[in-house]
Design a protein around this motif. Structure first.
Motif, PDB file in Angstrom:
ATOM      1  N   PRO A  43       0.787  -1.231   0.000  1.00 40.04           N
ATOM      2  CA  PRO A  43       0.000   0.000   0.000  1.00 40.04           C
ATOM      3  C   PRO A  43       0.820   1.282   0.000  1.00 40.04           C
ATOM      4  O   PRO A  43       0.426   2.263  -0.637  1.00 40.04           O
ATOM      5  CB  PRO A  43      -0.831  -0.105   1.281  1.00 40.04           C
ATOM      6  CG  PRO A  43      -0.934  -1.563   1.557  1.00 40.04           C
ATOM      7  CD  PRO A  43       0.361  -2.143   1.073  1.00 40.04           C
ATOM      8  N   CYS A  97      -3.697   1.457  14.902  1.00 37.38           N
ATOM      9  CA  CYS A  97      -4.444   0.640  13.935  1.00 37.38           C
ATOM     10  C   CYS A  97      -4.684  -0.771  14.461  1.00 37.38           C
ATOM     11  O   CYS A  97      -5.193  -1.620  13.734  1.00 37.38           O
ATOM     12  CB  CYS A  97      -3.671   0.552  12.627  1.00 37.38           C
ATOM     13  SG  CYS A  97      -3.478   2.112  11.776  1.00 37.38           S
ATOM     14  N   ARG A 103       4.196  -1.965   9.599  1.00 35.48           N
ATOM     15  CA  ARG A 103       4.300  -2.282   8.175  1.00 35.48           C
ATOM     16  C   ARG A 103       4.815  -1.044   7.441  1.00 35.48           C
ATOM     17  O   ARG A 103       4.856   0.043   8.001  1.00 35.48           O
ATOM     18  CB  ARG A 103       2.940  -2.711   7.627  1.00 35.48           C
ATOM     19  CG  ARG A 103       2.442  -4.008   8.278  1.00 35.48           C
ATOM     20  CD  ARG A 103       1.107  -4.441   7.750  1.00 35.48           C
ATOM     21  NE  ARG A 103       0.063  -3.596   8.342  1.00 35.48           N
ATOM     22  CZ  ARG A 103      -1.108  -3.350   7.779  1.00 35.48           C
ATOM     23  NH1 ARG A 103      -1.406  -3.862   6.605  1.00 35.48           N
ATOM     24  NH2 ARG A 103      -1.990  -2.590   8.377  1.00 35.48           N
ATOM     25  N   GLY A 105       3.385   0.721   5.336  1.00 33.32           N
ATOM     26  CA  GLY A 105       2.345   1.756   5.331  1.00 33.32           C
ATOM     27  C   GLY A 105       2.403   2.638   6.560  1.00 33.32           C
ATOM     28  O   GLY A 105       2.168   3.850   6.480  1.00 33.32           O
ATOM     29  N   MET A 141      -4.898   0.772   2.865  1.00 37.66           N
ATOM     30  CA  MET A 141      -4.623  -0.040   4.063  1.00 37.66           C
ATOM     31  C   MET A 141      -5.895  -0.579   4.706  1.00 37.66           C
ATOM     32  O   MET A 141      -5.854  -1.589   5.400  1.00 37.66           O
ATOM     33  CB  MET A 141      -3.814   0.764   5.071  1.00 37.66           C
ATOM     34  CG  MET A 141      -2.372   0.973   4.645  1.00 37.66           C
ATOM     35  SD  MET A 141      -1.389   1.896   5.836  1.00 37.66           S
ATOM     36  CE  MET A 141      -1.214   0.687   7.150  1.00 37.66           C
TER      37      MET A 141
END
Length: 159
Positions: A43, A97, A103, A105, A141
């Protein structure tokens, strides 16, 4: 800190170091992290390339404003304070998150926070905004994972 990074985030950090070496810079800055993220197949890379932030254009802009070093850098290349902050904040973004691992992202999310970094200037030069990239990244994402399609049924003819 890197024990919380998944393979994509670790690869991004290694690529950022590689980008710094290729430019003969003796530090890893936000610009190197941005260059590494443009190479990400996930992403982060998709969000950047969807909004025309490409490695080639970004690299050209970085060379234009900072230049390339004159001598090859060997051994350990230290992170700038801004990059250390990006790395630390990426852990916070992952936790927000509800992800146990950072990650690539999350690295991009964290990179987008500082609107005065070389990475931010480079993104602006590409004709987009930090907010637009952040929105694109969020969409990518949070998109549902594509479900595995079941194979088509096989028809067996019998007599």
């Amino acid at each position: 800190m890197f024990e919380r990074f998944d393979d994509s985030a670790r690869r991004t950090v290694v690529l950022a170091q590689e980008e710094a070496r290729m430019l003969n810079h003796n530090y890893v800055g936000t610009e190197h992290l941005l260059l590494a993220l443009t190479r990400d197949p996930g992403p982060a890379g998709q969000a950047l390339t969807a909004l025309s932030v490409t490695r080639g254009d970004a690299r050209d802009h970085i060379i234009e404003i900072i230049g390339a070093g004159l001598t090859r850098t060997n051994g350990h290349i230290p992170f700038t304070p801004r990059v250390r902050e990006v790395l630390e904040n990426s852990v916070r973004f992952a936790l927000q998150c509800a992800d146990s691992n950072v990650r690539s992202g999350h690295l991009l999310q964290s990179l987008l926070v500082d609107d005065e970094s070389v990475a931010a200037l480079t993104i602006a030069q590409s004709g987009t905004t930090l907010e637009a990239i952040g929105d694109q990244l969020t969409d990518l994402m949070t998109a549902p994972e594509p479900s595995a399609t079941e194979p088509e049924p096989r028809f067996v003819l019998s007599a």
